[in-house]
Design an enzyme around this catalytic site. Sequence first.
Site, mmCIF file in Angstrom:
data_model
loop_
_atom_site.group_PDB
_atom_site.id
_atom_site.type_symbol
_atom_site.label_atom_id
_atom_site.label_comp_id
_atom_site.label_asym_id
_atom_site.label_seq_id
_atom_site.Cartn_x
_atom_site.Cartn_y
_atom_site.Cartn_z
ATOM 1 N N ASP A 21 0.850 -1.195 0.000
ATOM 2 C CA ASP A 21 0.000 0.000 0.000
ATOM 3 C C ASP A 21 0.885 1.244 0.000
ATOM 4 O OD1 ASP A 21 -2.181 1.466 2.555
ATOM 5 O OD2 ASP A 21 -1.840 1.967 0.439
ATOM 6 N N ASN A 23 0.046 4.443 -0.747
ATOM 7 C CA ASN A 23 -0.513 5.736 -0.294
ATOM 8 C C ASN A 23 -1.227 5.602 1.054
ATOM 9 O OD1 ASN A 23 -2.645 4.193 -1.084
ATOM 10 N ND2 ASN A 23 -3.710 5.832 -2.195
ATOM 11 N N ASP A 25 -3.730 3.953 2.479
ATOM 12 C CA ASP A 25 -5.186 3.964 2.709
ATOM 13 C C ASP A 25 -5.649 2.565 3.122
ATOM 14 O OD1 ASP A 25 -6.325 3.692 -0.797
ATOM 15 O OD2 ASP A 25 -4.919 2.519 0.419
ATOM 16 N N ASP A 29 -1.859 -1.235 -3.917
ATOM 17 C CA ASP A 29 -2.126 -0.493 -5.146
ATOM 18 C C ASP A 29 -1.001 -0.677 -6.176
ATOM 19 O OD1 ASP A 29 -1.657 1.921 -2.725
ATOM 20 O OD2 ASP A 29 -0.074 1.366 -4.160
ATOM 21 N N ASP A 98 -5.214 -10.403 -15.655
ATOM 22 C CA ASP A 98 -6.293 -11.370 -15.403
ATOM 23 C C ASP A 98 -7.464 -11.017 -16.324
ATOM 24 O OD1 ASP A 98 -6.674 -12.980 -12.274
ATOM 25 O OD2 ASP A 98 -7.859 -13.366 -14.078
ATOM 26 N N ASP A 193 -9.787 -16.339 -16.485
ATOM 27 C CA ASP A 193 -10.598 -16.769 -15.339
ATOM 28 C C ASP A 193 -11.703 -17.748 -15.747
ATOM 29 O OD1 ASP A 193 -11.178 -16.162 -12.470
ATOM 30 O OD2 ASP A 193 -13.115 -15.608 -13.300
ATOM 31 N N GLU A 247 -7.644 -20.799 -16.506
ATOM 32 C CA GLU A 247 -8.040 -21.425 -15.241
ATOM 33 C C GLU A 247 -9.212 -22.339 -15.600
ATOM 34 O OE1 GLU A 247 -10.550 -19.488 -12.521
ATOM 35 O OE2 GLU A 247 -9.690 -20.457 -10.770
ATOM 36 N N HIS A 319 -4.680 -17.033 -5.035
ATOM 37 C CA HIS A 319 -5.530 -16.199 -4.171
ATOM 38 C C HIS A 319 -6.822 -16.910 -3.767
ATOM 39 C CE1 HIS A 319 -7.127 -15.920 -8.153
ATOM 40 N NE2 HIS A 319 -8.217 -15.381 -7.669
ATOM 41 N N ASP A 320 -7.047 -18.103 -4.337
ATOM 42 C CA ASP A 320 -8.262 -18.874 -3.991
ATOM 43 C C ASP A 320 -7.952 -20.044 -3.061
ATOM 44 O OD1 ASP A 320 -9.475 -18.701 -7.404
ATOM 45 O OD2 ASP A 320 -9.909 -17.399 -5.684
HETATM 46 O O1 TEU Z 1 -12.035 -18.944 -9.387
HETATM 47 C C1 TEU Z 1 -12.810 -20.021 -9.878
HETATM 48 C C2 TEU Z 1 -13.267 -20.860 -8.748
HETATM 49 O O2 TEU Z 1 -13.980 -21.803 -8.869
HETATM 50 C C3 TEU Z 1 -12.794 -20.467 -7.416
HETATM 51 O O3 TEU Z 1 -13.914 -20.099 -6.711
HETATM 52 C C4 TEU Z 1 -12.045 -21.642 -6.837
HETATM 53 O O4 TEU Z 1 -12.292 -22.793 -7.572
HETATM 54 C C5 TEU Z 1 -12.527 -21.960 -5.464
HETATM 55 O O5 TEU Z 1 -12.654 -20.789 -4.755
HETATM 56 C C6 TEU Z 1 -11.496 -22.851 -4.836
HETATM 57 O O6 TEU Z 1 -12.170 -23.713 -3.999
HETATM 58 C C7 TEU Z 1 -11.999 -17.800 -10.218
HETATM 59 C C8 TEU Z 1 -11.195 -16.751 -9.474
HETATM 60 O O7 TEU Z 1 -9.867 -17.249 -9.265
HETATM 61 C C9 TEU Z 1 -11.884 -16.485 -8.165
HETATM 62 O O8 TEU Z 1 -11.111 -15.600 -7.341
HETATM 63 C C10 TEU Z 1 -13.233 -15.859 -8.470
HETATM 64 O O9 TEU Z 1 -13.950 -15.690 -7.261
HETATM 65 C C11 TEU Z 1 -14.049 -16.759 -9.409
HETATM 66 O O10 TEU Z 1 -13.310 -17.323 -10.478
HETATM 67 C C12 TEU Z 1 -15.137 -15.927 -10.060
HETATM 68 O O11 TEU Z 1 -14.513 -14.990 -10.928
HETATM 69 CA CA CA Z 2 -3.354 2.148 -1.301
#
Ligand code: TEU
Ligand code: CA
Length: 540
Positions: A21, A23, A25, A29, A98, A193, A247, A319-320
């Site tokens: 981050d 700035n 907040d 970013d 993405d 995605d 994905e 991130h999932d």
């Molecule tokens: O993720 C696809 C998806 O099915 C995810 O929800 C993932 O399989 C699950 O969370 C794991 O158990 C993509 C993106 O990576 C995710 O961040 C988005 O929420 C989703 O699609 C909708 O765009």
């Molecule tokens: Ca920021």
Amino acid sequence: MKKTWYKEEFVYQIYPRSFYDSNNDGIGDIKGIIEKIPYLKELGIGIIWLSPVYKSPMEDNGYDISDYLDIAEEFGTLSDIKLLIKELHKAKIKLVMDLVVNHTSSEHLWFKKSIKKQGKYKDYYHWEKEKVNWTSFFGGEAWSFNGEREEYYLHLFAKGQPDLNWDNPDVRDEVKNIIKFWLDKGVDGFRCDVINLIAKNNKHPNGKPSLILKGKEHYLSHPNLHKYLHEIYRDVLSKYDCFTVGETVFVNPEVASLLTAPNRKELSMVFQFDHMAADNHYVKWFMKKFKSINLKKSLSKWQNKLNGKGWNTLYLENHDQSRSINRFGSLEYHYESATMLATMLYFQQGTPFIYQGQEIGMTNVSYEHLDDYQDIETHNIYAMGRKLLMSHKRMMKKIKMMSRDNARTPMQWNDSKHAGFSTHKPWIKTNPNYKNINVQKSIDDENSIFQYYREVISLRKKHPIIVYGAYQDINFRNKKLYSYRRYNNTEELVVLCNFSDKEYSLKQNKHLNYALILSNYKDNNALLLKPYEARVYLKK
Ligand code: TEU
Ligand code: CA
């Protein structure tokens, strides 16, 4: 096998909200990413995958896009992203954006016009007069009634993420324009995605009875998928030196081979999910005890099935997904298991992906209160579980282990307040272990997970066999040892991983005359592997 840059470089995924981050907040970013380019350079990565930074109501933290051609103000501006591209290219790092085009945000102008049946937008989405019984990835129904149009619309994810109708050529043209816009800005590729959901049976028949994702048979890897992906490649992607990683949830190796076979000109590679089911029953909320043999079985299945046909990706985090060290490693052997996992994974064939924080061994967080979790999927699943009469305690146990927020706590830069991510209270609570696990400490310690990752990355650059060598399992049935070889007609590389917290005695070690090019232990006993000990031998 065709040699190319996107097979040889490590990709580093940045979740912008939680990276840095600049700035103050409380939200990461684009300018923050620019400030951290020297760190990324020091790690040695060659490509960044940037999770969405486009305009969005942030219902799903940017995976619900309301304007593909502009930047969400909390992340910065279009000139910031142009500066990021320029600065990354100056540092010889490429940028992959993405591409979220299975669905838009319900705030997108297209959806607002579609509700009003305005001209060509009338059929930009999936609409039905009657309700359809499909269910959503986020729990609950996947068809919701819109009072204004007085019809039901499809959203495989949140209500605020209506699915685009890819059978409509105008929609495909819109996607081509988006891709061209970013490629012309100098972007080097796209992470696509849930791309294997885009083609649907447009008659929207009800789904057959199923515990999970009712209706999936009407959209999972639908035959039209290949036609649409090839069209996008033919009309836009083929004109640029870029790559795409799809994905592809629930994809199997046969479909993945079709999607990534170079001569089919569809995608460059895919993220498959088989190995991420090593500790669950394909739906992460239904957990099972992790056994390393399950991870080995699925990873080597993909190595063998794609070898020479398509191209694979190598990942354990994003991130999932919650943190790999909690799921597949050991907090007691934090350094040893994190480095063993990296060795086990990154000497296989495929493009390697590192998720922010993985390179310093960041772990799951354990918030006591449900409200500390910010993720829409987490809250939807909690509500669904409680409706099914599961206790709060049981749901919190699942959430602590599997919530996507485990991967979304602020990046831990140093041991100052908020882990040096910001001087402002972050949008999500920092993991309290940041005093122990942070970038500064990792860089200063020559025996850190970070330094080991740097070594793994530099070895990949030095030895093409790691990228292009053939793959073969060794000792496949062994439940504790994860070993395999990579080979070509002149060299052989052998990877030995003790995937357990106990010592492991080797009956023999045929590689003592090979060069030991990497290990996560300083002293290596010829016939004894210590807990989570990893070794890489090379015979030139
Ligand atoms: O993720 C696809 C998806 O099915 C995810 O929800 C993932 O399989 C699950 O969370 C794991 O158990 C993509 C993106 O990576 C995710 O961040 C988005 O929420 C989703 O699609 C909708 O765009
Ligand atoms: Ca920021």
